[in-house]
Design a protein around this motif. Structure first.
Motif, PDB file in Angstrom:
ATOM      1  N   ILE A   1      -1.987  14.904 -11.695  1.00  0.00           N
ATOM      2  CA  ILE A   1      -1.102  14.533 -10.261  1.00  0.00           C
ATOM      3  C   ILE A   1      -1.198  12.973 -10.307  1.00  0.00           C
ATOM      4  CG2 ILE A   1      -1.070  14.873  -7.748  1.00  0.00           C
ATOM      5  CD1 ILE A   1      -3.022  17.277  -8.359  1.00  0.00           C
ATOM      6  N   PRO A   2       0.072  12.632 -10.031  1.00  0.00           N
ATOM      7  CA  PRO A   2       0.229  11.132  -9.674  1.00  0.00           C
ATOM      8  C   PRO A   2      -0.658  10.696  -8.610  1.00  0.00           C
ATOM      9  CG  PRO A   2       2.411  12.060 -10.094  1.00  0.00           C
ATOM     10  CD  PRO A   2       1.373  13.494  -9.886  1.00  0.00           C
ATOM     11  N   VAL A   3      -1.174   9.549  -8.662  1.00  0.00           N
ATOM     12  CA  VAL A   3      -2.047   9.134  -7.689  1.00  0.00           C
ATOM     13  C   VAL A   3      -1.345   7.747  -7.184  1.00  0.00           C
ATOM     14  CG1 VAL A   3      -4.269   7.913  -7.101  1.00  0.00           C
ATOM     15  CG2 VAL A   3      -3.946  10.220  -8.482  1.00  0.00           C
ATOM     16  N   HIS A   4      -1.380   7.435  -5.968  1.00  0.00           N
ATOM     17  CA  HIS A   4      -0.690   6.069  -5.473  1.00  0.00           C
ATOM     18  C   HIS A   4      -1.779   5.613  -4.348  1.00  0.00           C
ATOM     19  CE1 HIS A   4       3.091   7.239  -7.087  1.00  0.00           C
ATOM     20  NE2 HIS A   4       2.790   8.538  -6.483  1.00  0.00           N
ATOM     21  N   MET A   5      -2.128   4.389  -4.614  1.00  0.00           N
ATOM     22  CA  MET A   5      -3.042   3.474  -3.607  1.00  0.00           C
ATOM     23  C   MET A   5      -2.260   2.350  -3.140  1.00  0.00           C
ATOM     24  SD  MET A   5      -6.535   3.514  -5.433  1.00  0.00           S
ATOM     25  CE  MET A   5      -7.498   5.240  -6.144  1.00  0.00           C
ATOM     26  N   LEU A   6      -1.693   2.336  -1.836  1.00  0.00           N
ATOM     27  CA  LEU A   6      -0.913   1.299  -1.397  1.00  0.00           C
ATOM     28  C   LEU A   6      -1.160   0.664  -0.283  1.00  0.00           C
ATOM     29  CD1 LEU A   6       2.500   3.644  -1.725  1.00  0.00           C
ATOM     30  CD2 LEU A   6       1.513   1.791  -3.274  1.00  0.00           C
ATOM     31  N   PRO A   7      -0.966  -0.652  -0.152  1.00  0.00           N
ATOM     32  CA  PRO A   7      -1.521  -1.542   0.880  1.00  0.00           C
ATOM     33  C   PRO A   7      -0.899  -0.839   2.602  1.00  0.00           C
ATOM     34  CG  PRO A   7       0.353  -2.704  -0.196  1.00  0.00           C
ATOM     35  CD  PRO A   7      -0.066  -1.514  -1.141  1.00  0.00           C
ATOM     36  N   ALA A   8       0.224  -0.387   2.259  1.00  0.00           N
ATOM     37  CA  ALA A   8       0.792   0.417   3.608  1.00  0.00           C
ATOM     38  C   ALA A   8       1.560   1.549   3.418  1.00  0.00           C
ATOM     39  CB  ALA A   8       1.789  -0.689   4.307  1.00  0.00           C
ATOM     40  N   PHE A   9       0.984   2.784   3.714  1.00  0.00           N
ATOM     41  CA  PHE A   9       1.476   3.843   3.550  1.00  0.00           C
ATOM     42  C   PHE A   9       3.050   4.288   4.166  1.00  0.00           C
ATOM     43  CE2 PHE A   9       2.516   8.344   4.772  1.00  0.00           C
ATOM     44  CZ  PHE A   9       2.254   8.947   3.538  1.00  0.00           C
ATOM     45  N   ASN A  10       3.216   3.698   5.425  1.00  0.00           N
ATOM     46  CA  ASN A  10       4.309   4.044   6.186  1.00  0.00           C
ATOM     47  C   ASN A  10       5.515   2.985   5.751  1.00  0.00           C
ATOM     48  OD1 ASN A  10       3.572   6.188   8.165  1.00  0.00           O
ATOM     49  ND2 ASN A  10       2.148   4.627   8.776  1.00  0.00           N
ATOM     50  N   ASP A  11       5.567   2.646   4.731  1.00  0.00           N
ATOM     51  CA  ASP A  11       6.864   1.642   4.343  1.00  0.00           C
ATOM     52  C   ASP A  11       7.946   2.525   4.028  1.00  0.00           C
ATOM     53  OD1 ASP A  11       5.441  -0.669   4.273  1.00  0.00           O
ATOM     54  OD2 ASP A  11       5.165  -0.703   2.210  1.00  0.00           O
TER      55      ASP A  11
END
Length: 200
Positions: free
Chosen positions: A56-66
């Motif tokens: 499953i693709p995994v995303h770790m982002l500084p701001a989810f609501n972009d």
């Protein structure tokens, strides 16, 4: 019949267990949004490890609501959006994307103990019982109709850690068992306003 699809936002041991519950229920998880595990959080298997093992693709982002995240989720055309102990409030525009709804897992028997750290607060307040709740998400925190709950007795020697472990196990089962009713629309929905005032 095709599998129901979901985008999952999750963290903590409860988030890991709930993700496992979705997979056990046969849900196709299109993407996981999560956080890097901190040095002081090595006591649990993070959701990212489970997702990566399943491809499953995994995303770790500084701001989810972009905007870019919103567009990426919209492109998946998911049936569901799930939040399992995610650290950010998810904006209303995200909640409108999934065909079958957006749901959050909260560590109390809502409407009791809304807000952060509910498992800590039940111990502070000397409660003898708590639970975990799966509810429809709205733009307000821990709001929306309840679709499933599990009760958890609090032992005299329970700590925040032991209670979190209980919540994780209960969350896995709750999510897995609720899925068929969420898919076919048969699951009962309880308005939190009918259950009395929120407590903390």
């Amino acid at each position: 019949m095709s599998k129901p699809t979901a985008v999952v936002c999750a963290y903590s041991s409860v988030g890991t267990a709930a993700l496992e519950g979705l997979l056990e229920a046969g849900v196709e998880v299109c993407a996981l949004y999560t956080y890097a595990q901190g040095a002081d959080e090595q006591w649990f298997t993070p959701p990212a490890a489970v997702a990566q093992a399943q491809g499953i693709p995994v995303h770790m982002l500084p701001a989810f609501n972009d905007d870019a995240v919103c567009q990426a989720i919209r492109a998946h055309h998911p049936d569901f959006l799930f939040s399992f102990y995610f650290r950010e409030m998810i904006q209303a525009r995200f909640l409108e994307i999934p065909r079958l709804g957006a749901y959050n897992l909260h560590g109390s028997l809502l409407p009791k103990y809304r807000g952060r750290a509910p498992l800590n607060w039940v111990l502070v307040k000397g409660e003898t019982e708590t639970g975990i709740t799966l509810h429809a998400m709205t733009p307000k925190p821990d709001d929306g109709h309840i679709v499933a709950q599990a009760r958890l007795p609090i032992a005299w020697d329970d700590t925040a850690l032991s209670l979190t472990s209980k919540a994780a196990e209960a969350g896995r089962d709750l999510v897995r068992d609720a899925l068929p009713g969420l898919v076919d629309g048969s699951i009962p929905r309880i308005d939190q306003k009918t259950l009395g005032p929120s407590t903390y």
